[in-house]
Scaffold this motif. Structure first.
Motif, short mmCIF file in Angstrom:
data_model
loop_
_atom_site.label_atom_id
_atom_site.label_comp_id
_atom_site.label_asym_id
_atom_site.label_seq_id
_atom_site.Cartn_x
_atom_site.Cartn_y
_atom_site.Cartn_z
N LEU A 42 5.46 -0.13 -3.21
CA LEU A 42 4.17 -0.42 -2.60
C LEU A 42 3.63 -1.79 -3.01
N ASN A 43 4.30 -2.45 -3.96
CA ASN A 43 3.79 -3.75 -4.38
C ASN A 43 4.17 -4.83 -3.36
N ASN A 44 3.54 -5.98 -3.49
CA ASN A 44 3.65 -7.02 -2.46
C ASN A 44 4.99 -7.72 -2.39
N ALA A 45 5.91 -7.34 -3.23
CA ALA A 45 7.25 -7.93 -3.15
C ALA A 45 8.05 -7.36 -2.00
N TYR A 46 7.52 -6.29 -1.37
CA TYR A 46 8.28 -5.60 -0.33
C TYR A 46 7.60 -5.74 1.03
N SER A 47 8.41 -5.60 2.08
CA SER A 47 7.91 -5.74 3.45
C SER A 47 7.07 -4.52 3.85
N ASN A 48 6.33 -4.67 4.94
CA ASN A 48 5.54 -3.56 5.44
C ASN A 48 6.42 -2.39 5.89
N ALA A 49 7.61 -2.69 6.38
CA ALA A 49 8.52 -1.62 6.80
C ALA A 49 8.92 -0.77 5.60
N VAL A 50 9.19 -1.42 4.48
CA VAL A 50 9.55 -0.69 3.25
C VAL A 50 8.34 0.08 2.73
N LYS A 51 7.19 -0.55 2.75
CA LYS A 51 5.98 0.12 2.27
C LYS A 51 5.67 1.36 3.12
N ALA A 52 5.84 1.24 4.42
CA ALA A 52 5.57 2.37 5.31
C ALA A 52 6.48 3.54 4.99
N LYS A 53 7.75 3.26 4.79
CA LYS A 53 8.69 4.32 4.45
C LYS A 53 8.36 4.91 3.08
N ALA A 54 7.99 4.06 2.13
CA ALA A 54 7.64 4.54 0.79
C ALA A 54 6.40 5.43 0.83
N LEU A 55 5.41 5.04 1.62
CA LEU A 55 4.20 5.86 1.73
C LEU A 55 4.53 7.24 2.30
N TRP A 56 5.34 7.27 3.32
CA TRP A 56 5.72 8.55 3.91
C TRP A 56 6.44 9.42 2.88
N LEU A 57 7.39 8.83 2.16
CA LEU A 57 8.17 9.59 1.20
C LEU A 57 7.29 10.05 0.03
N LEU A 58 6.36 9.21 -0.41
CA LEU A 58 5.47 9.62 -1.49
C LEU A 58 4.62 10.82 -1.09
N GLY A 59 4.24 10.88 0.17
CA GLY A 59 3.51 12.05 0.63
C GLY A 59 4.33 13.31 0.53
N GLU A 60 5.59 13.24 0.96
CA GLU A 60 6.47 14.40 0.87
C GLU A 60 6.76 14.76 -0.58
N MET A 61 6.96 13.76 -1.41
CA MET A 61 7.16 14.00 -2.84
C MET A 61 5.93 14.65 -3.46
N GLY A 62 4.76 14.18 -3.05
CA GLY A 62 3.52 14.72 -3.59
C GLY A 62 3.28 16.16 -3.20
N LEU A 63 3.77 16.55 -2.03
CA LEU A 63 3.65 17.94 -1.60
C LEU A 63 4.42 18.85 -2.54
N ARG A 64 5.57 18.39 -3.01
CA ARG A 64 6.41 19.18 -3.91
C ARG A 64 6.08 18.98 -5.38
N HIS A 65 5.61 17.79 -5.72
CA HIS A 65 5.36 17.45 -7.13
C HIS A 65 4.00 16.77 -7.28
N PRO A 66 2.91 17.49 -7.02
CA PRO A 66 1.58 16.85 -7.05
C PRO A 66 1.19 16.29 -8.41
N LYS A 67 1.58 16.95 -9.47
CA LYS A 67 1.21 16.45 -10.80
C LYS A 67 1.81 15.08 -11.05
N GLU A 68 3.05 14.90 -10.63
CA GLU A 68 3.74 13.63 -10.88
C GLU A 68 3.24 12.51 -9.97
#
Length: 209
Positions: A31-57
């Motif tokens: 999510l840091n500025n070293a990465y493109s918006n395409a990478v950030k978009a994919k990371a945001l989506w995956l973090l949501g799915e990860m958060g559904l399974r591992h909210p504490k982390e």
């Protein structure tokens, strides 16, 4: 690293759910500025799915995810909203401090963002309906949104709430009935009828208890 390589790594990780817990930090780093918006978009989506399974982390990254609701790129706003919906489904306490910000996204200029807003709220409401019982006017108004995707999704919020807190949907049943019979969009009609059906079923079950 080339975008194609990073995106492939994220796609591969998406399929490997067993390793999600130990890779949350790595994905959040995208999510840091070293990465493109395409990478950030994919990371945001995956973090949501990860958060559904591992909210504490995921807790330490919720504010970073929410910050993308202010981004100029509508895809990043959309993915941020999606992620908060998934995280909030797992643990409402992680998103309650940001609920007002989430609710503001209903006014976003992008149809995709407004659609994601409704979808995210449905996710959260599936485990925390009380957060939205007094906000149903918002979702009723969105049945008449200018975007077809938003209109199709909005009645689903009444289904989610109606299954769990049917008393709050009672004031909308007559309006939903009219929409179910008269709306120009077939899917809006179907979803409105479904919301009515689930609400009435829940009301019947509560009377029999």
């Amino acid at each position: 690293m080339d975008d194609k390589v990073i995106l492939k790594e994220l796609r591969d990780l998406t399929k490997d759910r067993q390793s999600w817990k130990v890779n949350i930090d790595c994905v959040a780093d995208k999510l840091n500025n070293a990465y493109s918006n395409a990478v950030k978009a994919k990371a945001l989506w995956l973090l949501g799915e990860m958060g559904l399974r591992h909210p504490k982390e995921i807790e330490g990254y919720v504010e970073d995810i929410v910050s993308y609701m202010d981004n100029d790129d509508s895809k990043l706003r959309e993915r941020s909203v999606n992620a908060i919906g998934r995280i909030g489904r797992a643990d409402k306490n992680l998103i309650i401090p940001h609920l007002d910000k989430l609710m503001d996204m209903r006014l976003d200029e992008s149809e995709n963002v407004r659609h994601s807003f409704v979808w995210a709220c449905e996710n959260i409401a599936s485990t925390a309906p009380d957060l939205f019982c007094e906000k149903l006017d918002i979702f009723y108004d969105m049945i008449f949104d200018s975007g077809q995707k938003v209109r199709i999704e909005a009645p689903e919020m009444f289904r989610v709430i109606g299954k769990q807190k049917p008393d709050y949907v009672i004031p909308y049943l007559e309006k939903l009935e009219w929409i179910a019979q008269n709306d120009e969009n077939r899917i809006v009609r179907i979803h409105s009828a479904g919301a009515i059906r689930f609400t009435k079923k829940a009301l019947e079950e509560s009377c029999n208890d």
